[in-house]
Design a protein around this motif. Structure first.
Motif, mmCIF file in Angstrom:
data_model
loop_
_atom_site.group_PDB
_atom_site.id
_atom_site.type_symbol
_atom_site.label_atom_id
_atom_site.label_comp_id
_atom_site.label_asym_id
_atom_site.label_seq_id
_atom_site.Cartn_x
_atom_site.Cartn_y
_atom_site.Cartn_z
ATOM 1 N N UNK A 162 22.574 121.697 -4.646
ATOM 2 C CA UNK A 162 23.447 120.664 -4.090
ATOM 3 C C UNK A 162 24.904 121.056 -4.293
ATOM 4 N N UNK A 163 25.747 120.684 -3.339
ATOM 5 C CA UNK A 163 27.148 121.082 -3.373
ATOM 6 C C UNK A 163 28.116 119.910 -3.303
ATOM 7 N N UNK A 164 27.679 118.793 -2.737
ATOM 8 C CA UNK A 164 28.621 117.712 -2.443
ATOM 9 C C UNK A 164 28.507 116.507 -3.376
ATOM 10 N N UNK A 165 27.315 116.199 -3.904
ATOM 11 C CA UNK A 165 27.209 115.049 -4.806
ATOM 12 C C UNK A 165 28.043 115.323 -6.057
ATOM 13 N N UNK A 166 28.546 114.274 -6.663
ATOM 14 C CA UNK A 166 29.475 114.426 -7.783
ATOM 15 C C UNK A 166 28.763 114.848 -9.065
ATOM 16 N N UNK A 167 29.546 115.400 -9.981
ATOM 17 C CA UNK A 167 29.020 115.708 -11.312
ATOM 18 C C UNK A 167 28.526 114.438 -11.993
ATOM 19 N N UNK A 168 29.279 113.353 -11.834
ATOM 20 C CA UNK A 168 28.905 112.087 -12.481
ATOM 21 C C UNK A 168 27.543 111.610 -12.003
ATOM 22 N N UNK A 169 27.276 111.760 -10.701
ATOM 23 C CA UNK A 169 25.976 111.344 -10.159
ATOM 24 C C UNK A 169 24.853 112.157 -10.808
ATOM 25 N N UNK A 170 25.049 113.475 -10.910
ATOM 26 C CA UNK A 170 24.008 114.331 -11.470
ATOM 27 C C UNK A 170 23.832 114.097 -12.974
ATOM 28 N N UNK A 171 24.917 113.837 -13.676
ATOM 29 C CA UNK A 171 24.812 113.529 -15.107
ATOM 30 C C UNK A 171 24.019 112.238 -15.308
ATOM 31 N N UNK A 172 24.293 111.228 -14.467
ATOM 32 C CA UNK A 172 23.533 109.973 -14.546
ATOM 33 C C UNK A 172 22.067 110.215 -14.204
ATOM 34 N N UNK A 173 21.812 111.075 -13.202
ATOM 35 C CA UNK A 173 20.438 111.385 -12.802
ATOM 36 C C UNK A 173 19.676 112.053 -13.931
ATOM 37 N N UNK A 174 20.377 112.849 -14.730
ATOM 38 C CA UNK A 174 19.725 113.573 -15.827
ATOM 39 C C UNK A 174 19.180 112.629 -16.900
ATOM 40 N N UNK A 175 19.670 111.398 -16.915
ATOM 41 C CA UNK A 175 19.205 110.423 -17.901
ATOM 42 C C UNK A 175 17.986 109.653 -17.410
ATOM 43 N N UNK A 176 17.572 109.935 -16.170
ATOM 44 C CA UNK A 176 16.401 109.274 -15.605
ATOM 45 C C UNK A 176 15.115 109.993 -15.973
ATOM 46 N N UNK A 177 13.989 109.540 -15.430
ATOM 47 C CA UNK A 177 12.687 110.074 -15.836
ATOM 48 C C UNK A 177 12.285 111.375 -15.159
ATOM 49 N N UNK A 178 12.984 111.781 -14.088
ATOM 50 C CA UNK A 178 12.569 112.973 -13.340
ATOM 51 C C UNK A 178 13.405 114.183 -13.758
ATOM 52 N N UNK A 179 12.801 115.190 -14.391
ATOM 53 C CA UNK A 179 13.556 116.384 -14.801
ATOM 54 C C UNK A 179 14.018 117.177 -13.576
ATOM 55 N N UNK A 180 15.168 117.808 -13.682
ATOM 56 C CA UNK A 180 15.632 118.654 -12.583
ATOM 57 C C UNK A 180 16.437 119.821 -13.137
ATOM 58 N N UNK A 181 16.498 120.879 -12.305
ATOM 59 C CA UNK A 181 17.300 122.058 -12.623
ATOM 60 C C UNK A 181 18.214 122.311 -11.430
ATOM 61 N N UNK A 182 19.427 122.783 -11.697
ATOM 62 C CA UNK A 182 20.424 123.014 -10.657
ATOM 63 C C UNK A 182 20.528 124.503 -10.347
ATOM 64 N N UNK A 183 20.586 124.829 -9.062
ATOM 65 C CA UNK A 183 20.805 126.199 -8.599
ATOM 66 C C UNK A 183 22.210 126.299 -8.020
ATOM 67 N N UNK A 184 22.959 127.334 -8.439
ATOM 68 C CA UNK A 184 24.283 127.620 -7.892
ATOM 69 C C UNK A 184 25.273 126.484 -8.135
ATOM 70 N N UNK A 185 25.145 125.808 -9.272
ATOM 71 C CA UNK A 185 26.053 124.712 -9.605
ATOM 72 C C UNK A 185 26.174 124.633 -11.122
ATOM 73 N N UNK A 186 27.402 124.701 -11.619
ATOM 74 C CA UNK A 186 27.617 124.612 -13.060
ATOM 75 C C UNK A 186 28.300 123.296 -13.402
ATOM 76 N N UNK A 187 27.618 122.506 -14.221
ATOM 77 C CA UNK A 187 28.187 121.285 -14.784
ATOM 78 C C UNK A 187 28.114 121.457 -16.298
ATOM 79 N N UNK A 188 29.247 121.589 -16.977
ATOM 80 C CA UNK A 188 29.226 121.874 -18.416
ATOM 81 C C UNK A 188 28.320 120.942 -19.214
#
Length: 334
Positions: A123-149
């Protein structure tokens, strides 16, 4: 329609044993597995995957969100990921985000609604904040070609700054100093990092970055074509052109020939990605290798390890690009 009870009765085993066979449980003998399989075939029984998912809390499916479904870059990536999961008895559900925040979010929510056990997100356009919030949910995910510290342990990335540097360093080493550049969309981190590497190499060789020799493309072939035409109409001369991906480099090669230039004698061209066709264009394209297949497999390994407890955990998340020298760059005579 046949039921699991009929399969159990015909095979002469318990319902629990039939369930273990359907879920590929290893604690079933080959003989028993064969009896159950034959009974299912004879009865025409097809397991209900939704019911299985509800019973086991595991759908054996993984969601994959990519920017596009076409092109020489995403196809091999999707194929490599799908093959990794297929070998482990898992299936992939694919959606596209088209580099648009709303569409990317819709795609993620769709994949979660399909009860995917885990997600691989390009993903390229969704915000870091959205993905950080998503990481606290029940579905695990890994990001390709995107670095969020804050999510660094689940980010599989390429050192694009180094890739941009290597591309320009090679062109400079061939004696070129008047170098044009066609970038990707500069709101994208990978395009920005490749341009930063280009500028760093120029500065180290004592060459000035000329804004008039920069054209911002969109990673599509036509923007390479249009980009070359605009740069060619400029009063600033250049002997080499570096493109931020191979598709734009191909478009630029077509436009350069239409303008009567001989390649590489009158114009050297550099690409980026090392997609399959770069060996077959003429002249064969010098480029930067983007190991997207290996990165995709690493993302699959992350899911298999974290979600299914299968295989080894990923050993590294930062991949390094490599220069691939072919015949599209010629030495500049002094």
């Amino acid at each position: 329609m046949a039921t699991i009870y009929e399969v159990s009765k015909l095979a002469g085993v318990s319902l629990a044993t039939v369930s273990r066979v359907m879920n590929n449980n290893k604690n079933v003998s080959d003989a028993t597995r064969e009896k159950v399989t034959l009974a299912m075939t004879e009865l025409g029984y097809r397991p209900n995957s939704i019911a299985q998912s509800l019973a086991t809390n595991c759908s054996n499916s993984v969601g994959l969100l990519v920017s596009e479904l076409h092109g020489p870059f995403y196809g091999p990536m999707m194929s490599g990921i799908e093959n990794s999961f297929r070998n482990q008895g898992k299936h992939v559900i694919i959606a596209a985000g088209h580099s648009n925040a709303e569409r990317e979010q819709q795609g993620i929510e769709f994949l979660i609604s399909r009860n995917c056990d885990g997600l691989i997100l390009h993903v390229e356009a969704v915000s870091d904040d959205y993905l950080i919030a998503l990481s606290k949910g029940p579905t695990p995910f890994v990001l390709l070609n995107r670095l969020i510290p804050a999510l660094a342990d689940r980010c599989i990335i390429l050192n694009n700054r180094k890739g941009g540097y290597l591309a320009t360093q090679h062109v400079l080493e061939q004696g070129h100093r008047d170098i044009a550049y066609i970038s990707g969309p500069l709101w994208k981190a990978d395009a920005k990092d490749r341009l930063a590497g280009h500028k760093l190499a120029l500065s180290e060789y004592g060459s000035r970055f000329d804004e008039s020799l920069l054209y911002q493309g969109d990673f599509m072939e036509d923007s390479g074509y249009q980009g070359f035409l605009q740069l060619h109409r400029s009063t600033t001369q250049f002997s080499a052109l570096i493109c931020a991906n191979d598709e734009m480099a191909t478009g630029a090669m077509i436009a350069a020939r239409e303008c009567g230039l001989q390649l590489p004698e009158q114009l050297s061209i550099m690409g980026y990605d090392n997609v399959f066709f770069t060996r077959h264009v003429y002249p064969p394209l010098t480029t930067i290798n983007y190991p997207i297949n290996e990165m995709g497999q690493m993302a699959a390994n992350w899911i298999l390890s974290k979600v299914y407890n299968k295989g080894e955990q990923p050993t590294h998340t930062l991949f390094e690009p490599q220069l691939v020298v072919r015949q599209s760059i010629t030495k500049r005579s002094s």
